[in-house]
Scaffold this motif. Structure first.
Motif, PDB file in Angstrom:
ATOM      1  N   HIS A   5      11.507-101.144 -43.440  1.00  0.00           N
ATOM      2  CA  HIS A   5      11.166-101.083 -42.037  1.00  0.00           C
ATOM      3  C   HIS A   5      12.399-100.682 -41.258  1.00  0.00           C
ATOM      4  CE1 HIS A   5       9.798-102.212 -38.064  1.00  0.00           C
ATOM      5  NE2 HIS A   5       8.590-102.096 -38.560  1.00  0.00           N
ATOM      6  N   VAL A   7      13.558-101.042 -38.105  1.00  0.00           N
ATOM      7  CA  VAL A   7      14.302-102.018 -37.305  1.00  0.00           C
ATOM      8  C   VAL A   7      15.022-103.019 -38.193  1.00  0.00           C
ATOM      9  CG1 VAL A   7      14.112-103.822 -35.546  1.00  0.00           C
ATOM     10  CG2 VAL A   7      12.813-101.717 -35.297  1.00  0.00           C
ATOM     11  N   SER A  60       9.458-104.648 -33.109  1.00  0.00           N
ATOM     12  CA  SER A  60       8.447-103.796 -33.715  1.00  0.00           C
ATOM     13  C   SER A  60       7.409-104.717 -34.340  1.00  0.00           C
ATOM     14  CB  SER A  60       9.110-102.921 -34.780  1.00  0.00           C
ATOM     15  OG  SER A  60       8.159-102.109 -35.396  1.00  0.00           O
ATOM     16  N   HIS A  89       3.438 -95.518 -32.512  1.00  0.00           N
ATOM     17  CA  HIS A  89       4.510 -94.799 -33.167  1.00  0.00           C
ATOM     18  C   HIS A  89       4.279 -94.861 -34.672  1.00  0.00           C
ATOM     19  CE1 HIS A  89       6.940 -94.141 -29.617  1.00  0.00           C
ATOM     20  NE2 HIS A  89       6.582 -95.338 -29.245  1.00  0.00           N
TER      21      HIS A  89
END
Length: 96
Positions: A5, A7, A60, A89
Motif C-alpha cells: 500500500h 501510504v 487512505s 483513486h
C-alpha cells in the motif's frame, strides 16, 4: 495490513516487513493491530487522530473497509478543522 500500500510504504519504507513473495498480490505478514478488528477499530482511529491532531494527516481507506469513509471523516473532523476528502483513486503496482 495484507497487501502493498502506497501510504504504508511512505510511512515505513518497508523496513522490517516481510513480503510474501509466494502470493499473487504480494501480501505482507500481518502484525497485530487494533485497526484490524471491528471491535477495536473505531477507538484506534479515535486515539490516532487525537494523538496527531496537530499534525498533517493523510489517510487512505478501502471502499469495503471498516469503519467506512463517512465514519472515518466524522471521526477526523473531531480533531481537524480542515478535512479534504477525495474519492476514486486507483493505484497500480507493477512487478517486473
Amino acid at each position: 495490513m495484507k497487501r502493498y500500500h502506497f501510504v504504508e510504504g511512505l510511512s515505513c519504507y518497508w523496513k522490517g516487513v516481510r513480503i510474501r513473495e509466494e502470493t499473487r498480490v504480494k501480501k505482507i505478514e500481518k502484525p497485530y493491530t487494533p485497526f484490524s478488528y471491528r471491535r477495536s477499530a473505531v477507538d484506534a482511529f479515535e486515539r490516532l487522530f487525537r494523538l496527531y491532531r496537530d499534525s498533517i494527516i493523510v489517510l487512505s481507506y478501502s471502499s469495503n473497509g471498516y469503519p467506512d469513509r463517512d465514519e472515518l471523516e466524522r471521526l477526523l473532523r473531531r480533531y481537524k478543522a480542515d478535512v479534504t476528502p477525495t474519492r476514486s483513486h486507483t493505484a497500480t503496482l507493477r512487478h517486473p
